[in-house]
Write an enzyme that holds these catalytic residues in place. Structure first.
Site, PDB file in Angstrom:
ATOM      1  N   LYS A  46      -3.824  -4.223  -6.539  1.00 35.41           N
ATOM      2  CA  LYS A  46      -2.793  -4.001  -5.528  1.00 35.41           C
ATOM      3  C   LYS A  46      -3.459  -3.206  -4.417  1.00 35.41           C
ATOM      4  O   LYS A  46      -3.766  -2.024  -4.581  1.00 35.41           O
ATOM      5  CB  LYS A  46      -1.616  -3.229  -6.137  1.00 35.41           C
ATOM      6  CG  LYS A  46      -0.514  -2.947  -5.137  1.00 35.41           C
ATOM      7  CD  LYS A  46       0.548  -2.020  -5.708  1.00 35.41           C
ATOM      8  CE  LYS A  46       1.407  -1.492  -4.573  1.00 35.41           C
ATOM      9  NZ  LYS A  46       2.286  -0.402  -5.012  1.00 35.41           N
ATOM     10  N   GLY A 102       8.782   5.101  -1.456  1.00 36.65           N
ATOM     11  CA  GLY A 102       9.519   6.237  -2.008  1.00 36.65           C
ATOM     12  C   GLY A 102      10.775   6.610  -1.244  1.00 36.65           C
ATOM     13  O   GLY A 102      11.437   7.587  -1.588  1.00 36.65           O
ATOM     14  N   ALA A 156       7.893  -1.591  -2.459  1.00 32.05           N
ATOM     15  CA  ALA A 156       8.147  -0.280  -1.845  1.00 32.05           C
ATOM     16  C   ALA A 156       9.488  -0.202  -1.138  1.00 32.05           C
ATOM     17  O   ALA A 156       9.956  -1.157  -0.520  1.00 32.05           O
ATOM     18  CB  ALA A 156       7.056   0.105  -0.849  1.00 32.05           C
ATOM     19  N   GLY A 157      10.109   0.972  -1.274  1.00 27.84           N
ATOM     20  CA  GLY A 157      11.305   1.294  -0.515  1.00 27.84           C
ATOM     21  C   GLY A 157      12.611   0.944  -1.181  1.00 27.84           C
ATOM     22  O   GLY A 157      13.678   1.245  -0.661  1.00 27.84           O
ATOM     23  N   ASN A 175       9.038   1.787  -8.242  1.00 27.98           N
ATOM     24  CA  ASN A 175       8.648   2.892  -9.107  1.00 27.98           C
ATOM     25  C   ASN A 175       9.657   4.046  -9.036  1.00 27.98           C
ATOM     26  O   ASN A 175      10.353   4.362  -9.984  1.00 27.98           O
ATOM     27  CB  ASN A 175       7.245   3.377  -8.697  1.00 27.98           C
ATOM     28  CG  ASN A 175       6.645   4.403  -9.646  1.00 27.98           C
ATOM     29  OD1 ASN A 175       5.438   4.543  -9.724  1.00 27.98           O
ATOM     30  ND2 ASN A 175       7.441   5.144 -10.393  1.00 27.98           N
ATOM     31  N   THR A 176       9.759   4.648  -7.837  1.00 31.76           N
ATOM     32  CA  THR A 176      10.521   5.890  -7.709  1.00 31.76           C
ATOM     33  C   THR A 176      11.983   5.715  -8.112  1.00 31.76           C
ATOM     34  O   THR A 176      12.562   6.612  -8.740  1.00 31.76           O
ATOM     35  CB  THR A 176      10.427   6.408  -6.258  1.00 31.76           C
ATOM     36  OG1 THR A 176       9.055   6.426  -5.872  1.00 31.76           O
ATOM     37  CG2 THR A 176      10.990   7.816  -6.149  1.00 31.76           C
TER      38      THR A 176
END
Lengths: 65, 252
Positions: free
Chosen positions: B91, B152, B179-180, B201-202
């Site tokens: 990645k 994040g 992301a996001g 992830n977050t």
């Protein structure tokens, strides 16, 4: 000689990257190495000589996103 | 789908910021994911517990180049990751701005070209910019990973029309929203738009109950994919009665 290992100054008697890993107790099979920003494959560590002032990075798996 | 890998689950899960290794382990299982992202850091900061999780979870490992700001850093990190994890998958993140964590598209394309030539299978973290996407494909990437919003931030699909255009512009290319994403509904929306997977992830790691949230994301992404395949109805500007007019009684 004095080198930089993972961002910290260390004094070592090791002459090769492989010897440095052994000296510091790294598990050679579970880390990846770079010398002055260049990747050094596992198979080349024995033949990779250290010189005064080199920067060595020893990395391992870490949580990431 | 992704460099020859067919996945049953279209959620890719990051492994950072969980309250404990045990919760990470349970979140991976609950999500149903088959791909987890990992990073490289200086030895001594990680733990053997994490290595055990990597081995036992049975997931494909997608190492990242998170934190790299230059082509050289990203290429060296990718080379180290390939040896450590025994995979050609990478990645590729080349961060252009420390505050927004926005990718540097110029360095990204250059790093992608170098890594593809070295046999890597590159998953580039990019924006919805079509020309950057084309350059990445020319460089040898077979997957693109546009951001939904800054890493994040949990803002979801910040430029949904731009992402819709990107989906239409690259019909045969696997596209992953990376992301996001902050909520399962946002991940589901991405899947309904026809994106091939979502990487996050977050939103899971920082939930009050990460395991339950991981499960929710897995379900939302599966539902969004099924909805896309079922074919959504076209949007209309005005109401149209769903109950037939024919046969209506005259009671007035």
């Amino acid at each position: 000689m004095r080198i930089d290992l993972n961002g910290a100054p260390v004094t070592t008697t090791a002459r090769t990257l492989a010897a440095l890993l052994a000296e510091h107790g790294f598990d050679a099979a579970s880390v990846a190495t770079a010398l002055n920003g260049q990747f050094v494959p596992r198979s080349a560590r024995d033949a990779t000589a250290l010189e005064d002032g080199v920067k060595v990075e020893v990395l391992s798996p870490m949580q990431g996103g | 789908m992704f460099y020859g890998a067919e996945l049953n689950c279209r959620l890719m899960l990051g492994t950072a910021q969980y309250p404990s290794p045990q919760i990470l382990r349970e979140a991976i299982a609950a999500s149903g994911t088959e791909v987890i992202t990992v990073s490289l850091r200086r030895e001594g900061y990680g733990g053997s517990a994490f290595r055990e999780i990597l081995h036992e979870c049975g997931c494909r490992i997608l190492p990242n180049t998170a934190g790299c700001h230059t082509v050289r850093e990203a290429v060296t990190t990718a080379q180290m990751a390939r040896e450590l994890f025994g995979t050609n998958w990478i990645k590729l993140e080349v961060i252009g701005h420390a505050d927004t964590l926005q990718p540097d598209p110029f360095a990204l394309v250059e790093a992608a070209r170098i890594l593809c030539a070295e046999g890597f299978q590159v998953f580039p973290y990019t924006t919805e910019d079509l020309i950057v996407g084309e350059r990445l494909l020319e460089a040898g990437c077979h997957v693109l990973m546009p951001w939904g919003a800054p890493i994040g931030s949990g803002q979801g699909l910040r430029n949904i029309e731009g992402l819709r255009t990107m989906r239409a512009h690259f019909p045969g290319v696997p596209l992953v929203i990376d992301a996001g994403i902050g909520a399962p509904s946002q991940a589901m929306a991405a899947m309904e738009l026809g994106f091939d997977a979502v990487l996050l992830n977050t939103a899971v790691a920082k939930a009050l109950d990460p395991v339950a949230m991981a499960r929710s994301f897995g379900q939302a992404i599966a539902a969004g994919r099924a909805a896309f395949q079922a074919g959504l109805m076209p949007r209309r500007d005005f109401a149209e009665a769903s109950t037939p007019i024919f046969g209506r009684a005259v009671l007035a």
